[in-house]
Design a protein around this motif. Structure first.
Motif, PDB file in Angstrom:
ATOM      1  N   GLU A 164       0.838  -1.210   0.000  1.00  0.00           N
ATOM      2  CA  GLU A 164       0.000   0.000   0.000  1.00  0.00           C
ATOM      3  C   GLU A 164       0.864   1.249   0.000  1.00  0.00           C
ATOM      4  N   GLU A 165       1.950   1.241   0.752  1.00  0.00           N
ATOM      5  CA  GLU A 165       2.841   2.401   0.791  1.00  0.00           C
ATOM      6  C   GLU A 165       3.462   2.672  -0.579  1.00  0.00           C
ATOM      7  N   GLU A 166       3.697   1.644  -1.358  1.00  0.00           N
ATOM      8  CA  GLU A 166       4.313   1.799  -2.675  1.00  0.00           C
ATOM      9  C   GLU A 166       3.271   1.904  -3.793  1.00  0.00           C
ATOM     10  N   ASP A 167       2.021   2.062  -3.396  1.00  0.00           N
ATOM     11  CA  ASP A 167       0.924   2.265  -4.350  1.00  0.00           C
ATOM     12  C   ASP A 167       0.784   1.110  -5.353  1.00  0.00           C
ATOM     13  N   SER A 219      -4.012  -1.966  -2.484  1.00  0.00           N
ATOM     14  CA  SER A 219      -4.383  -1.704  -1.096  1.00  0.00           C
ATOM     15  C   SER A 219      -4.033  -2.909  -0.230  1.00  0.00           C
TER      16      SER A 219
END
Length: 500
Positions: free
Chosen positions: A252-255, A258
């Protein structure tokens, strides 16, 4: 006047020596009894002819006549013997010559027969079959030489650039067909052999590639493995020792996607997983597939779903944990799940790869002596639900009621506490044999390595020398302070790896 003495004719049987003499002469001449009788008859007749002679001439004539006749007969017989002998010799020579001629004739006939058979003209169908065989052999040799020349060529030549598009999901054989149709390669077989022995089987990418018809197979394969559409795509790395919640958070942090999408895909994949029958019960663990998401770098397409990513990661685990690893686990009487639980503990309890077998040996020793493992990492996993991030393990944490807590429960935790590396797995499958029961972080090195001890006294003494002063709450104490107290049932190693 000549006097002829007359010798009277002996009566029959009166002079046996004369008879024996006649027989001896006849025997020398080779005459039988009939011939002797015949000769005697002739002599007797001649004797009768001279009966008219006077008494004085008759005996003489008779004796002379008999001797002459005997001599004549002997000469005649000798002549006949010589003639017969000559004839016999000549006959034998003729017979021998005839035999030799017959032998030579037979050998000549056999040779001619053999030559006739060898020179027997081939039938039409024999000529056709032979011609086809020769043609097929020539084609095979020509094709084999051409295939080998393309396979073994390592230098590129000048050629024409060719743009090739490899569709997503294409098999290696389909890639070979595409390259041949585009004119990049001549033979599919040479490409398939090269990719098979290169170690890149299953690693070809899809997308658009700019190749050249003068490239050797090694360069073509390198381009297909490193280029294509995936060059512009995202790559995602699962670090060693990451748990499933940590992986979801990183995605999620790296898109990439989700966290919820990924976690839902992980839960769904457990039902159809190859080792579904040995996974812990769903209500006993946080995630059934914890430990099976193999740490590695993965290339992700822009529209890759959570299900596709999880399937890709699980496939990589199955490739790495191959039949050889399964056989080693069976030799130790361990299931795949048990191996992964131990490997996850090893992964979290040391940062030094060289110590993986040592920590695995400590686990074996404590379990054999029915001791609590008392690994801080299991407590941190339990209280953080797999997110870790705990800087210090407090005494109160050790009392958490969880099947993961190895301070409260003997034996292994209910499931893996992270996704271990292949090196950690190998450390479990090849543990060290030693007498260590305790270990703690080597504060002097501060490189993540440990100090190992066989007795609690050694462990406590080492802990006292490295213990630092810190503020303590009246209701909380650090794990380090607890290492100075040995309970009646277990001891603690004093490691504080919950922050990993």
């Amino acid at each position: 006047m000549l006097e002829i003495k007359y010798k009277p004719k002996p009566e029959k049987g009166t002079d046996e020596r004369e008879i024996d003499l006649e027989k001896e002469i006849a025997s020398e001449k080779g005459m039988d009894e009939k011939e002797i009788g015949s000769e005697k008859k002739i002599i007797d007749e001649k004797e009768i002819d001279i009966e008219g002679m006077d008494e004085e001439a008759a005996p003489y004539h008779k004796t002379e006549s008999v001797n002459d006749q005997m001599k004549d007969l002997q000469d005649e017989q000798n002549g006949q013997d010589k003639t017969s002998t000559r004839r016999i010799v000549e006959d034998e020579s003729v017979i021998r010559e005839n035999r030799q001629r017959s032998g030579r004739s037979k050998r000549r006939d056999k040779k001619r027969e053999k030559e006739r058979k060898e020179k027997k003209p081939w039938r039409l169908w024999q000529k056709i079959v032979t011609g086809l065989l020769v043609l097929v052999l020539a084609v095979v040799l020509t094709f084999g030489f051409s295939l080998w020349r393309e396979y073994s060529r390592t230098e590129c030549t000048e050629g024409t650039d060719i743009t090739v598009t490899i569709e997503q999901g294409s098999s290696t054989r389909e890639v070979a067909e595409t390259l041949k149709e585009a004119g990049v390669i001549r033979y599919e077989a040479s490409f398939l052999l090269k990719i098979y022995f290169s170690g890149y089987m299953g690693q070809l990418r899809y997308g658009e590639f700019t190749l050249n018809d003068g490239m050797c197979l090694d360069d073509i394969i390198e381009a297909l493995v490193t280029g294509g559409a995936q060059q512009e795509e995202l790559s995602f790395t699962i670090p060693e020792g990451y748990s499933i919640p940590m992986i979801a958070e990183k995605l999620e942090e790296e898109d990439v996607m989700s966290a919820d999408e990924f976690l839902a895909a992980v839960e769904a994949a457990a039902e159809d997983f190859e080792y579904a029958d040995i996974l812990p019960e769903k209500d006993q663990v946080f995630y059934q597939l914890e430990g099976y998401l193999f740490p590695d770098t993965y290339y992700l397409s822009e529209d890759m779903t959570g299900e596709e990513l999880v399937a890709k990661v699980l496939d990589e685990f199955l490739n790495k944990f191959d039949e050889e690893h399964v056989a080693k686990a069976e030799a130790l009487d361990l299931t795949v799940e048990e191996v992964l639980i131990r490997a996850s503990l090893v992964q979290k309890e040391t940062e030094n790869m060289d110590e993986y077998p040592t920590v695995a040996g400590v686990i074996n020793n404590r379990l054999e002596q029915d001791m609590y493992l008392q690994f801080d990492s299991t407590v941190v996993y339990a209280i953080s639900e797999g997110l870790y991030g705990v800087d210090r393990v407090l005494y109160s944490y050790l009392e958490v009621d969880s099947p993961y807590n190895t301070y409260k429960n003997k034996g292994l935790p209910v499931g893996p506490i992270c996704n271990p590396s292949l090196e950690a797995i190998d450390g479990v499958l090849q543990p060290e044999e030693h007498d260590y029961l305790y270990f703690q972080t080597d504060q002097s090195k501060n490189d993540g390595s440990n100090l190992y001890f066989e007795t609690y006294e050694e462990h406590s003494a080492a802990a006292a020398t490295t213990e630092t002063t810190s503020a303590q709450d009246e209701n909380e104490a650090t794990t380090e302070s607890k290492t100075t107290q040995e309970s009646d049932t277990s001891t603690t190693e004093g490691t504080t790896r919950g922050n990993n």
